[in-house]
Design a protein around this motif. Structure first.
Motif, PDB file in Angstrom:
ATOM      1  N   VAL A   4       0.843  -1.201   0.000  1.00 29.12           N
ATOM      2  CA  VAL A   4       0.000   0.000   0.000  1.00 29.12           C
ATOM      3  C   VAL A   4       0.876   1.248   0.000  1.00 29.12           C
ATOM      4  N   ASN A   5       1.891   1.267   0.846  1.00 33.20           N
ATOM      5  CA  ASN A   5       2.828   2.400   0.885  1.00 33.20           C
ATOM      6  C   ASN A   5       3.549   2.569  -0.448  1.00 33.20           C
ATOM      7  N   GLN A   6       3.828   1.437  -1.102  1.00 34.06           N
ATOM      8  CA  GLN A   6       4.481   1.480  -2.406  1.00 34.06           C
ATOM      9  C   GLN A   6       3.602   2.170  -3.434  1.00 34.06           C
ATOM     10  N   VAL A   7       2.301   1.905  -3.350  1.00 30.99           N
ATOM     11  CA  VAL A   7       1.350   2.547  -4.265  1.00 30.99           C
ATOM     12  C   VAL A   7       1.281   4.045  -3.988  1.00 30.99           C
ATOM     13  N   VAL A   8       1.256   4.414  -2.699  1.00 32.37           N
ATOM     14  CA  VAL A   8       1.226   5.838  -2.330  1.00 32.37           C
ATOM     15  C   VAL A   8       2.453   6.553  -2.898  1.00 32.37           C
ATOM     16  N   LYS A   9       3.621   5.956  -2.728  1.00 33.70           N
ATOM     17  CA  LYS A   9       4.852   6.556  -3.243  1.00 33.70           C
ATOM     18  C   LYS A   9       4.817   6.657  -4.766  1.00 33.70           C
ATOM     19  N   MET A  10       4.247   5.630  -5.422  1.00 33.91           N
ATOM     20  CA  MET A  10       4.128   5.652  -6.881  1.00 33.91           C
ATOM     21  C   MET A  10       3.301   6.856  -7.336  1.00 33.91           C
ATOM     22  N   HIS A  11       2.170   7.070  -6.660  1.00 35.03           N
ATOM     23  CA  HIS A  11       1.311   8.200  -7.029  1.00 35.03           C
ATOM     24  C   HIS A  11       2.007   9.537  -6.764  1.00 35.03           C
ATOM     25  N   GLY A  62      -9.721  12.030 -11.005  1.00 34.01           N
ATOM     26  CA  GLY A  62     -10.285  10.742 -10.634  1.00 34.01           C
ATOM     27  C   GLY A  62     -10.548   9.849 -11.831  1.00 34.01           C
ATOM     28  N   THR A  63     -10.904  10.453 -12.956  1.00 27.26           N
ATOM     29  CA  THR A  63     -11.183   9.654 -14.167  1.00 27.26           C
ATOM     30  C   THR A  63      -9.899   9.215 -14.866  1.00 27.26           C
ATOM     31  N   LEU A  64      -8.778   9.902 -14.597  1.00 24.10           N
ATOM     32  CA  LEU A  64      -7.534   9.615 -15.319  1.00 24.10           C
ATOM     33  C   LEU A  64      -6.569   8.707 -14.553  1.00 24.10           C
ATOM     34  N   THR A  65      -6.728   8.615 -13.244  1.00 25.69           N
ATOM     35  CA  THR A  65      -5.767   7.881 -12.428  1.00 25.69           C
ATOM     36  C   THR A  65      -5.598   6.432 -12.873  1.00 25.69           C
ATOM     37  N   LEU A  66      -6.718   5.752 -13.086  1.00 23.93           N
ATOM     38  CA  LEU A  66      -6.654   4.334 -13.469  1.00 23.93           C
ATOM     39  C   LEU A  66      -5.888   4.124 -14.765  1.00 23.93           C
ATOM     40  N   LYS A  67      -6.202   4.937 -15.750  1.00 26.02           N
ATOM     41  CA  LYS A  67      -5.563   4.802 -17.059  1.00 26.02           C
ATOM     42  C   LYS A  67      -4.050   4.970 -16.961  1.00 26.02           C
ATOM     43  N   GLU A  68      -3.608   5.880 -16.089  1.00 29.23           N
ATOM     44  CA  GLU A  68      -2.189   6.209 -16.015  1.00 29.23           C
ATOM     45  C   GLU A  68      -1.391   5.286 -15.092  1.00 29.23           C
ATOM     46  N   THR A  69      -2.040   4.682 -14.100  1.00 32.83           N
ATOM     47  CA  THR A  69      -1.275   3.951 -13.083  1.00 32.83           C
ATOM     48  C   THR A  69      -1.674   2.492 -12.876  1.00 32.83           C
ATOM     49  N   PHE A  84      -5.877  -0.310  -4.774  1.00 33.89           N
ATOM     50  CA  PHE A  84      -7.057   0.477  -4.443  1.00 33.89           C
ATOM     51  C   PHE A  84      -6.858   1.257  -3.146  1.00 33.89           C
ATOM     52  N   PHE A  85      -6.408   0.573  -2.090  1.00 32.07           N
ATOM     53  CA  PHE A  85      -6.270   1.245  -0.798  1.00 32.07           C
ATOM     54  C   PHE A  85      -5.093   2.226  -0.798  1.00 32.07           C
ATOM     55  N   GLY A  86      -4.054   1.928  -1.568  1.00 32.44           N
ATOM     56  CA  GLY A  86      -2.965   2.884  -1.713  1.00 32.44           C
ATOM     57  C   GLY A  86      -3.424   4.152  -2.419  1.00 32.44           C
ATOM     58  N   THR A  87      -4.262   3.978  -3.440  1.00 34.41           N
ATOM     59  CA  THR A  87      -4.822   5.132  -4.158  1.00 34.41           C
ATOM     60  C   THR A  87      -5.731   5.934  -3.246  1.00 34.41           C
ATOM     61  N   ALA A  88      -6.589   5.242  -2.480  1.00 32.10           N
ATOM     62  CA  ALA A  88      -7.502   5.927  -1.560  1.00 32.10           C
ATOM     63  C   ALA A  88      -6.732   6.725  -0.511  1.00 32.10           C
ATOM     64  N   VAL A  91      -5.337   9.833  -2.156  1.00 33.04           N
ATOM     65  CA  VAL A  91      -6.415  10.806  -2.378  1.00 33.04           C
ATOM     66  C   VAL A  91      -6.731  11.555  -1.086  1.00 33.04           C
ATOM     67  N   LEU A  92      -6.816  10.828   0.019  1.00 37.16           N
ATOM     68  CA  LEU A  92      -7.110  11.468   1.301  1.00 37.16           C
ATOM     69  C   LEU A  92      -5.986  12.424   1.705  1.00 37.16           C
ATOM     70  N   LEU A  93      -4.748  12.001   1.508  1.00 40.40           N
ATOM     71  CA  LEU A  93      -3.597  12.838   1.869  1.00 40.40           C
ATOM     72  C   LEU A  93      -3.546  14.109   1.031  1.00 40.40           C
TER      73      LEU A  93
END
Length: 227
Positions: A4-11, A62-69, A84-88, A91-93
């Motif tokens: 999850v942290n890896q996904v956060v860092k990716m974003h 929100g509509t572009l995140t999936l396509k790009e990552t 999903f939870f990393g993205t969420a 988004v909250l942060l």
């Protein structure tokens, strides 16, 4: 949790999308309107809806995140659940920071009587009687809500393809047209406007559970979505 942290860092590596673009747009709007307000120089109040740009941008993001990552994350063997939870969490942060920034600028705007040129860009008049923390909460809720509306639409497209978008937007247009006709036919627009003016805070509270609904739907769609 590590994934999850890896996904956060990716974003967050993509600071251009998450931070620079929305605040560059808002900054440009502020400068343009500040020049206009200064040039008037006659005490006239300049009200602008430019603050809406950051909310609209959040919906689009929100509509572009999936396509790009999404394909990239799955290619790194990250589970859909972790993505999903990393993205969420991202988004909250990000939107907590944005909500705090918007509210702080609104407070400065109010304290300086519109940046000393009577320019009202960040301040929303109907919220000015609320405490600082209340306005922060509303801004965060609204930003997160808009993001997940876009994310859910994108998840629908990822799961069922382009045809689902035709069906979705056709249905939305049809429902909107029928609703508009019904309200016009029975003369309900004024009554609804009065209700919104008196109950807008209830709408903000309802956005909290709606975020949960969007998250459940989008997560369910992503579990079986094609990469």
């Amino acid at each position: 949790m590590n994934r999850v942290n890896q996904v956060v860092k990716m974003h967050l590596r993509n600071k251009f999308t998450w931070f620079l673009v929305p605040w560059a747009i808002l900054g440009a709007n502020f400068l343009i309107n500040a020049v206009i307000a200064t040039s008037l120089n006659d005490g006239e109040v300049v009200n602008t809806g430019a603050i809406a740009s950051i909310f609209i941008y959040t919906l689009i993001t929100g509509t572009l995140t999936l396509k790009e990552t999404f394909p990239f994350a799955i290619g790194l063997s990250i589970r859909r659940k972790d993505y999903f939870f990393g993205t969420a969490l991202t988004v909250l942060l990000v939107n907590t920071i944005s909500g705090l920034a918007i509210t702080t600028l609104s407070a400065i705007e109010q304290a300086t009587d519109g940046w000393y040129v009577r320019l009202h860009l960040f301040e929303l008049g109907f919220l000015k009687d609320l405490p600082f923390i209340g306005i922060v909460g509303i801004n965060i809720i609204l930003l997160v809500n808009l993001y997940f509306i876009g994310f859910t639409i994108s998840s629908l497209h990822r799961r069922f393809g382009s045809m689902s978008m035709y069906i979705f937007f056709t249905a939305a247009l049809l429902i909107g047209t029928i609703t508009s006709y019904t309200l016009t036919h029975f003369g309900l627009w004024v009554e609804i406007a009065h209700w919104l003016a008196n109950n807008y805070m209830d709408l903000f509270w309802w956005m909290i559970p709606m975020v949960g609904v969007y998250m459940i739907i989008s997560y369910g769609l992503l579990r079986k979505a094609a990469v």
